[in-house]
Design an enzyme around this catalytic site. Structure first.
Site, PDB file in Angstrom:
ATOM      1  N   LYS A 174     -35.472 -23.155 -45.393  1.00  0.00           N
ATOM      2  CA  LYS A 174     -35.110 -21.736 -45.535  1.00  0.00           C
ATOM      3  C   LYS A 174     -35.328 -21.068 -44.184  1.00  0.00           C
ATOM      4  CE  LYS A 174     -34.797 -21.587 -50.195  1.00  0.00           C
ATOM      5  NZ  LYS A 174     -33.517 -21.332 -50.855  1.00  0.00           N
ATOM      6  N   HIS A 230     -25.659 -28.568 -59.098  1.00  0.00           N
ATOM      7  CA  HIS A 230     -24.391 -27.917 -58.724  1.00  0.00           C
ATOM      8  C   HIS A 230     -23.789 -28.507 -57.446  1.00  0.00           C
ATOM      9  CE1 HIS A 230     -26.846 -25.333 -56.081  1.00  0.00           C
ATOM     10  NE2 HIS A 230     -25.723 -24.997 -55.480  1.00  0.00           N
ATOM     11  N   ARG A 282     -32.512 -12.430 -76.143  1.00  0.00           N
ATOM     12  CA  ARG A 282     -33.391 -11.627 -77.014  1.00  0.00           C
ATOM     13  C   ARG A 282     -32.872 -10.207 -77.227  1.00  0.00           C
ATOM     14  NH1 ARG A 282     -37.668 -13.591 -73.375  1.00  0.00           N
ATOM     15  NH2 ARG A 282     -38.586 -15.413 -74.329  1.00  0.00           N
ATOM     16  N   HIS A 296     -30.546 -31.967 -54.668  1.00  0.00           N
ATOM     17  CA  HIS A 296     -29.334 -31.877 -53.860  1.00  0.00           C
ATOM     18  C   HIS A 296     -29.289 -32.922 -52.725  1.00  0.00           C
ATOM     19  CE1 HIS A 296     -29.087 -28.343 -56.229  1.00  0.00           C
ATOM     20  NE2 HIS A 296     -29.678 -27.507 -55.401  1.00  0.00           N
ATOM     21  N   GLU A 351     -30.473 -23.214 -44.677  1.00  0.00           N
ATOM     22  CA  GLU A 351     -30.124 -21.882 -45.206  1.00  0.00           C
ATOM     23  C   GLU A 351     -30.693 -20.839 -44.270  1.00  0.00           C
ATOM     24  OE1 GLU A 351     -30.157 -21.565 -49.761  1.00  0.00           O
ATOM     25  OE2 GLU A 351     -31.721 -23.001 -49.284  1.00  0.00           O
TER      26      GLU A 351
HETATM   27  C1  BG6 Z   1     -30.454 -23.922 -55.495  1.00  0.00           C
HETATM   28  C2  BG6 Z   1     -31.828 -23.600 -54.964  1.00  0.00           C
HETATM   29  O1  BG6 Z   1     -30.489 -25.065 -56.302  1.00  0.00           O
HETATM   30  O2  BG6 Z   1     -29.562 -24.145 -54.412  1.00  0.00           O
HETATM   31  C3  BG6 Z   1     -31.785 -22.412 -54.021  1.00  0.00           C
HETATM   32  O3  BG6 Z   1     -32.697 -23.306 -56.043  1.00  0.00           O
HETATM   33  C4  BG6 Z   1     -30.754 -22.625 -52.941  1.00  0.00           C
HETATM   34  O4  BG6 Z   1     -33.064 -22.184 -53.449  1.00  0.00           O
HETATM   35  C5  BG6 Z   1     -29.416 -23.034 -53.553  1.00  0.00           C
HETATM   36  O5  BG6 Z   1     -30.626 -21.419 -52.213  1.00  0.00           O
HETATM   37  C6  BG6 Z   1     -28.433 -23.418 -52.468  1.00  0.00           C
HETATM   38  O6  BG6 Z   1     -27.174 -23.626 -53.046  1.00  0.00           O
HETATM   39  P1  BG6 Z   1     -25.850 -23.468 -52.180  1.00  0.00           P
HETATM   40  O7  BG6 Z   1     -24.763 -23.879 -53.112  1.00  0.00           O
HETATM   41  O8  BG6 Z   1     -25.777 -22.046 -51.745  1.00  0.00           O
HETATM   42  O9  BG6 Z   1     -26.013 -24.388 -51.006  1.00  0.00           O
END
Ligand code: BG6
Length: 520
Positions: free
Chosen positions: A368, A206, A67, A268, A244
């Site tokens: 987390k 990812h 935007r 994931h 994490e």
């Molecule tokens: C993301 C989540 O898809 O993956 C995050 O939304 C998470 O909450 C992240 O921290 C972790 O990715 P990676 O590659 O750091 O393990």
């Protein structure tokens, strides 16, 4: 640009370009949400590194769409700052100079046809000037609520071409979250496939772009030794941990809508599970691989409310002091309700009802604010059938554990018993250890590099197909529904910096002597 920080080795000229067939096709990649965090932190650095590696075609251009009014020059300056800050390689003046010429900007509202008309003009101009050949990759790096609008407007503006038209191809990359339950994911699928064919849709996860995740299939199916053991005859159980150490890091608002089950498990962890459990595909090709993954998802034992109660544990971290640091509890994080019932930890037992895995539980956990950042898959093999060395004074032998370390400290290790030197039989546990960095050098490329390259090259093997997402959501939604019908446990129920609530230990101990592996 900070030339003084440039490494002496690894200049662009020093590296020979890869074979031409690895380069992506000419195209214009349009990033919707170009002023957002994902664009700065992941997309632009990934594309910059692809350019560094000579993997982009000369006719590649990127158009940022957002935007805010800004011109091409301002956009390039902002992206340069993003590269400087987030790229795995520093801003190299030579690479930057040619890369910057590929970057363009188009400002417009997401719901205003005028913005899309301007975009169409810019794209036509890039086709003429830079040879992008009418090929379009639309990357939706926006909040999910904008996706329907963007898709509809693209279609109305005539910016989506079916392959048959001979006007070049159009593809769309959709970021997570892909829906928030089965119904919303199906509605999104329907919307996308009303405009694009399934093979034009790239649903990104990812984790699939991580080198070590891709190595799961190579390790299993590229070696003769392991696959014969990969079944219920030899495997006792499998543990998948995605931990994490960070909390929600300023994403409290988002996390309140998601929770760890949606944020990490639906995508994931389920992807890791399917790669570990799937049958060998007939070919290493997108649909053959995804067909096998879908079969695993269809074999997941469905969960009743009672099962969810028994087989799924949820947790939320509370405030804690770790060493000399104090971490806030989840409920104290910005954007989080003081009485939030959102889970930041989940552990679950999954059964795959098929020939290969009958009777082998898969234990999954994600959280987390755990003690460390670690993603690993541990295959726990059965114990030997007879304790031969008991007569020599050795107690129960440890079972072999094969650990695929996805991150950090990427590698694979196999634990086995070995005779400790000396006149008596004493068996110690030792490790055979493969370390990715020792074998291959540098840190692996970022997952986004591989995934963007594949989407430009038209290879969807590492992207989730519509039916895959549907099956994953169907399993996860049964948990969400059961949770919705039952009040959460007393939250918070684990202290920041610990491995989750006690109930997670009880979950894996149930009916046996198993316990969570302390990740290395
Ligand atoms: C993301 C989540 O898809 O993956 C995050 O939304 C998470 O909450 C992240 O921290 C972790 O990715 P990676 O590659 O750091 O393990």
């Amino acid at each position: 640009m900070r030339p003084k920080e440039l490494p002496e080795r690894r200049t662009r000229e020093a590296e020979p370009p890869p074979p031409v067939e690895r380069r992506a096709q000419p195209c214009a990649m349009v990033v919707f949400g170009a002023s957002g965090d994902l664009t700065r932190r992941k997309l632009i650095p990934a594309i910059y590194n692809l350019d560094w590696d000579h993997l982009l075609a000369p006719g590649f251009a990127l158009v940022g769409y957002a935007r805010q009014p800004r011109d091409h020059h301002q956009f390039r300056q902002e992206m340069l700052a993003a590269v400087d800050r987030h790229s795995r390689r520093p801003g190299d003046p030579l690479t930057w100079e040619s890369f910057a010429k590929r970057l363009h900007y188009c400002s417009g509202e997401y719901d205003d046809p005028k913005g899309y008309a301007q975009l169409a003009d810019l794209l036509a101009d890039l086709d003429r000037r830079l040879g992008t050949e009418g090929n379009r990759l639309y990357y939706l790096a926006t909040p999910p609520s904008l996706v329907p609008t963007i898709i509809t407007r693209l279609k109305e503006a005539g910016l989506v071409s079916p392959r048959a038209s001979g006007r070049g191809w159009s593809r769309v990359v959709v970021e997570k979250p892909f829906g928030r339950d089965l119904d919303s994911a199906m509605a999104l699928n329907q919307l996308l496939t009303a405009v694009f064919r399934e093979d034009q849709v790239y649903r990104i996860d990812h984790y699939l772009g991580k080198e070590t995740v891709q190595n799961i299939l190579v390790f299993r199916l590229g070696n003769g030794v392991f696959e014969p053991l990969w079944n219920h005859h030899h495997v006792d159980h499998v543990q998948i941990t995605v931990g994490e150490s960070l909390g929600v890091e300023g994403r409290g608002h988002y996390f309140e809508e998601a929770g760890i089950l949606r944020d990490m498990v639906q995508n994931h962890l389920i992807q890791l599970l399917t790669l570990v459990a799937m049958e060998p595909p007939a070919a290493f090709e997108a649909d053959a691989v995804r067909d096998e993954k879908v079969k695993v998802l269809k074999a997941l034992r469905p969960l009743t409310d009672e099962d969810v109660d028994r087989l799924v544990v949820r947790g939320q971290y509370g405030k804690a002091r770790v060493g000399d640091q104090t971490f806030p509890g989840y409920r104290e994080e910005p954007g989080v309700a003081p009485d939030s019932s959102i889970e930041t930890f989940v552990a679950l037992t999954v059964h795959i009802d098929n020939w290969r895995w009958a009777g082998v539980p898969f234990f999954l956990r994600a959280g987390k604010r755990l003690p460390k950042r670690v993603t690993e898959i541990a295959i726990h093999f059965k114990r030997v059938p007879y304790a031969l060395f008991r007569s020599a004074g050795c107690g129960a032998l440890e079972p072999n554990v094969l650990t695929l370390r996805i991150q950090p400290d990427e590698g694979i290790s196999l634990g086995f018993g070995s005779k400790a030197p000396g006149p008596t039989i004493r068996i110690d546990q030792v490790q055979m250890d493969f370390r990715h960095a020792a074998a291959f050098g540098d840190a692996p490329p970022d997952a986004y590099e591989r995934l963007i390259l594949d989407s430009i090259a038209g290879d969807s093997t590492l992207f989730a197909r519509g039916d895959e997402v549907k099956c994953a959501w169907s399993f996860i939604t049964s948990i969400l529904d059961a949770w919705g019908r039952h009040p959460p446990p007393e939250f918070p129920n684990y202290a920041a910096g610990t491995w989750g609530p006690e109930a997670a230990d009880a979950l894996i101990r149930r009916g046996g002597t198993r316990s969570w592996r302390e990740p290395s």
